[in-house]
Design an enzyme around this catalytic site. Structure first.
Site, PDB file in Angstrom:
ATOM      1  N   ASN A   1     -43.103  69.515   6.701  1.00 34.96           N
ATOM      2  CA  ASN A   1     -44.105  69.696   7.135  1.00 34.96           C
ATOM      3  C   ASN A   1     -44.148  69.971   9.108  1.00 34.96           C
ATOM      4  O   ASN A   1     -43.881  68.802   9.455  1.00 34.96           O
ATOM      5  CB  ASN A   1     -44.914  69.006   7.281  1.00 34.96           C
ATOM      6  CG  ASN A   1     -46.713  68.169   7.796  1.00 34.96           C
ATOM      7  OD1 ASN A   1     -46.271  69.679   7.404  1.00 34.96           O
ATOM      8  ND2 ASN A   1     -47.317  67.601   7.084  1.00 34.96           N
ATOM      9  N   TRP A   2     -44.796  70.709   8.841  1.00 36.92           N
ATOM     10  CA  TRP A   2     -44.363  71.319  11.348  1.00 36.92           C
ATOM     11  C   TRP A   2     -45.404  70.532  11.302  1.00 36.92           C
ATOM     12  O   TRP A   2     -45.786  70.904  12.369  1.00 36.92           O
ATOM     13  CB  TRP A   2     -43.982  72.461  10.676  1.00 36.92           C
ATOM     14  CG  TRP A   2     -42.978  73.490  10.626  1.00 36.92           C
ATOM     15  CD1 TRP A   2     -41.465  73.310  10.193  1.00 36.92           C
ATOM     16  CD2 TRP A   2     -42.237  74.543  10.685  1.00 36.92           C
ATOM     17  NE1 TRP A   2     -40.508  73.567   9.486  1.00 36.92           N
ATOM     18  CE2 TRP A   2     -41.135  75.199  10.250  1.00 36.92           C
ATOM     19  CE3 TRP A   2     -42.426  76.199  11.526  1.00 36.92           C
ATOM     20  CZ2 TRP A   2     -40.170  76.332  10.299  1.00 36.92           C
ATOM     21  CZ3 TRP A   2     -41.869  76.921  10.891  1.00 36.92           C
ATOM     22  CH2 TRP A   2     -40.799  77.746  10.790  1.00 36.92           C
ATOM     23  N   LYS A   3     -46.253  70.578  10.872  1.00 31.11           N
ATOM     24  CA  LYS A   3     -48.084  70.269  11.716  1.00 31.11           C
ATOM     25  C   LYS A   3     -48.078  71.202  12.410  1.00 31.11           C
ATOM     26  O   LYS A   3     -47.709  72.275  11.795  1.00 31.11           O
ATOM     27  CB  LYS A   3     -47.743  68.824  11.886  1.00 31.11           C
ATOM     28  CG  LYS A   3     -46.816  67.852  11.332  1.00 31.11           C
ATOM     29  CD  LYS A   3     -46.759  66.275  11.662  1.00 31.11           C
ATOM     30  CE  LYS A   3     -45.752  65.298  10.465  1.00 31.11           C
ATOM     31  NZ  LYS A   3     -46.625  64.015  10.440  1.00 31.11           N
TER      32      LYS A   3
ATOM     33  N   HIS B   1     -53.560  64.710   3.491  1.00 29.60           N
ATOM     34  CA  HIS B   1     -51.702  64.259   4.198  1.00 29.60           C
ATOM     35  C   HIS B   1     -53.146  63.101   5.269  1.00 29.60           C
ATOM     36  O   HIS B   1     -53.856  63.138   5.626  1.00 29.60           O
ATOM     37  CB  HIS B   1     -51.683  65.426   5.331  1.00 29.60           C
ATOM     38  CG  HIS B   1     -50.643  64.918   5.889  1.00 29.60           C
ATOM     39  ND1 HIS B   1     -50.889  63.732   7.350  1.00 29.60           N
ATOM     40  CD2 HIS B   1     -48.867  64.021   6.461  1.00 29.60           C
ATOM     41  CE1 HIS B   1     -49.646  63.608   7.846  1.00 29.60           C
ATOM     42  NE2 HIS B   1     -48.250  64.139   7.444  1.00 29.60           N
TER      43      HIS B   1
ATOM     44  N   GLU C   1     -52.739  62.670   8.628  1.00 29.48           N
ATOM     45  CA  GLU C   1     -52.938  62.577   9.346  1.00 29.48           C
ATOM     46  C   GLU C   1     -54.981  63.743   8.916  1.00 29.48           C
ATOM     47  O   GLU C   1     -55.051  63.645  10.361  1.00 29.48           O
ATOM     48  CB  GLU C   1     -52.436  63.490  10.613  1.00 29.48           C
ATOM     49  CG  GLU C   1     -51.565  63.012  11.310  1.00 29.48           C
ATOM     50  CD  GLU C   1     -50.092  63.599  11.092  1.00 29.48           C
ATOM     51  OE1 GLU C   1     -49.707  64.939  11.246  1.00 29.48           O
ATOM     52  OE2 GLU C   1     -48.954  62.931  11.622  1.00 29.48           O
TER      53      GLU C   1
ATOM     54  N   GLU D   1     -46.380  58.504   1.498  1.00 24.14           N
ATOM     55  CA  GLU D   1     -46.242  58.052   2.686  1.00 24.14           C
ATOM     56  C   GLU D   1     -46.917  57.617   3.337  1.00 24.14           C
ATOM     57  O   GLU D   1     -48.273  57.087   3.427  1.00 24.14           O
ATOM     58  CB  GLU D   1     -46.405  59.496   3.572  1.00 24.14           C
ATOM     59  CG  GLU D   1     -46.156  60.856   3.294  1.00 24.14           C
ATOM     60  CD  GLU D   1     -46.012  62.282   4.161  1.00 24.14           C
ATOM     61  OE1 GLU D   1     -45.188  62.843   4.325  1.00 24.14           O
ATOM     62  OE2 GLU D   1     -46.769  62.633   4.167  1.00 24.14           O
TER      63      GLU D   1
ATOM     64  N   GLY E   1     -43.746  59.604  11.498  1.00 23.71           N
ATOM     65  CA  GLY E   1     -43.592  59.829  13.145  1.00 23.71           C
ATOM     66  C   GLY E   1     -43.700  58.458  14.119  1.00 23.71           C
ATOM     67  O   GLY E   1     -43.145  58.408  15.208  1.00 23.71           O
TER      68      GLY E   1
ATOM     69  N   SER F   1     -40.588  59.350   8.454  1.00 22.36           N
ATOM     70  CA  SER F   1     -39.580  58.842   9.373  1.00 22.36           C
ATOM     71  C   SER F   1     -38.485  59.423   8.677  1.00 22.36           C
ATOM     72  O   SER F   1     -36.790  58.816   8.440  1.00 22.36           O
ATOM     73  CB  SER F   1     -39.539  57.531  10.270  1.00 22.36           C
ATOM     74  OG  SER F   1     -40.535  57.682  10.631  1.00 22.36           O
TER      75      SER F   1
END
Ligand code: PGA
Length: 247
Positions: A8-10, A94, A96, A165, A171, A210
């Protein structure tokens, strides 16, 4: 069941950077059929990524989608648009999206239903915040997120993957312990069996938060962990390939 290792590159990488990454990453890919490898770049990089990944066995996914096929939804991207680019997966809910952009369980549910209707495989993300874990609410939070997301579509559980997650691990450089993850994964598996006793167990339960080349192996030791969703450590092709081949 093949395990799924997803990047997942975001909101990272331009088209040029995507091109460089994929060319480099493909040099590390051997026996792609032994595991499912998935890259989820930002929308703007999907086209170039799909061109470069064609015929390599590495799959393409998006990080978000809208639940309608089209219409007056400024700034949104539909599932058919993603499918035309060769996306087979989309990350839904997700943390975020939930916590920065205010996505609700109701919206996430609509996206899951749309994915199932339109033949896209969603990776439904669930996870508790630090304060929820400290208040011993982890299982309750996960149960609520899953039940609301899958309400009414329980019979299609096999067409969905789930990523556990924990928000406090994303992160931060501090992952959950593999034992913690396995405990929650087992809880999720039991919940899925309860929601649909006839499910064929094809729902993979991934861990995310992480994951790095030096800890991936510890997670993959456990059968309950059906794969990994990797953010930061997927941004470097060599680091991501080490995670892909950590087991
Ligand atoms: P991280 O992100 O690997 O940087 O913790 C994981 C994710 O958000 O999917």
């Amino acid at each position: 069941m093949r395990r799924l290792i997803a990047a997942n590159w975001k909101m990272n990488k331009t088209v040029k950077e995507t091109e460089e990454y994929i060319k480099k990453f493909l040099k590390f890919v051997e026996h792609p059929e032994s595991r499912e490898i998935l890259i989820c770049p930002p929308f703007t990089s999907l086209y170039v990524a799909s061109q470069l990944l064609q015929g390599t066995g590495v799959k393409l996914g998006a990080q978000n989608c809208h639940y309608e096929k089209g219409g007056a939804y400024t700034g949104e991207i539909s599932i058919p648009m993603l499918q035309e680019l060769g996306c087979e997966y989309v990350i839904v809910g997700h943390s975020e999206r939930r916590h920065i952009f205010g996505e609700t369980d109701e919206l996430i549910h609509k996206k899951i239903v749309a994915c199932l209707e339109m033949g896209m495989r969603p990776i439904l993300c669930v996870g508790e915040k630090r304060e929820e874990r400290e208040a011993r609410m982890t299982f309750k939070v996960i149960e609520t997120q899953i039940k609301l997301a899958l309400a009414g579509v329980e019979e299609h559980i096999d067409k969905i993957d789930i990523a556990y997650e924990p928000v406090w691990a994303i992160g931060t450089g501090t992952p959950a312990t593999p034992e913690n993850a396995v405990e929650v994964h087992t809880f999720i598996r039991n919940l899925l069996n309860e929601l649909n006793p006839n499910n064929e167990g094809k729902t993979r339960i991934l861990y995310g938060g992480s994951v790095k080349p030096d800890n991936a192996k510890e997670f993959m030791k456990y059968d309950a962990i059906g794969g990994l969703l990797v953010g930061t450590a997927s941004l470097d092709p060599e680091s991501f390939s080490k995670i892909v081949y950590s087991f």
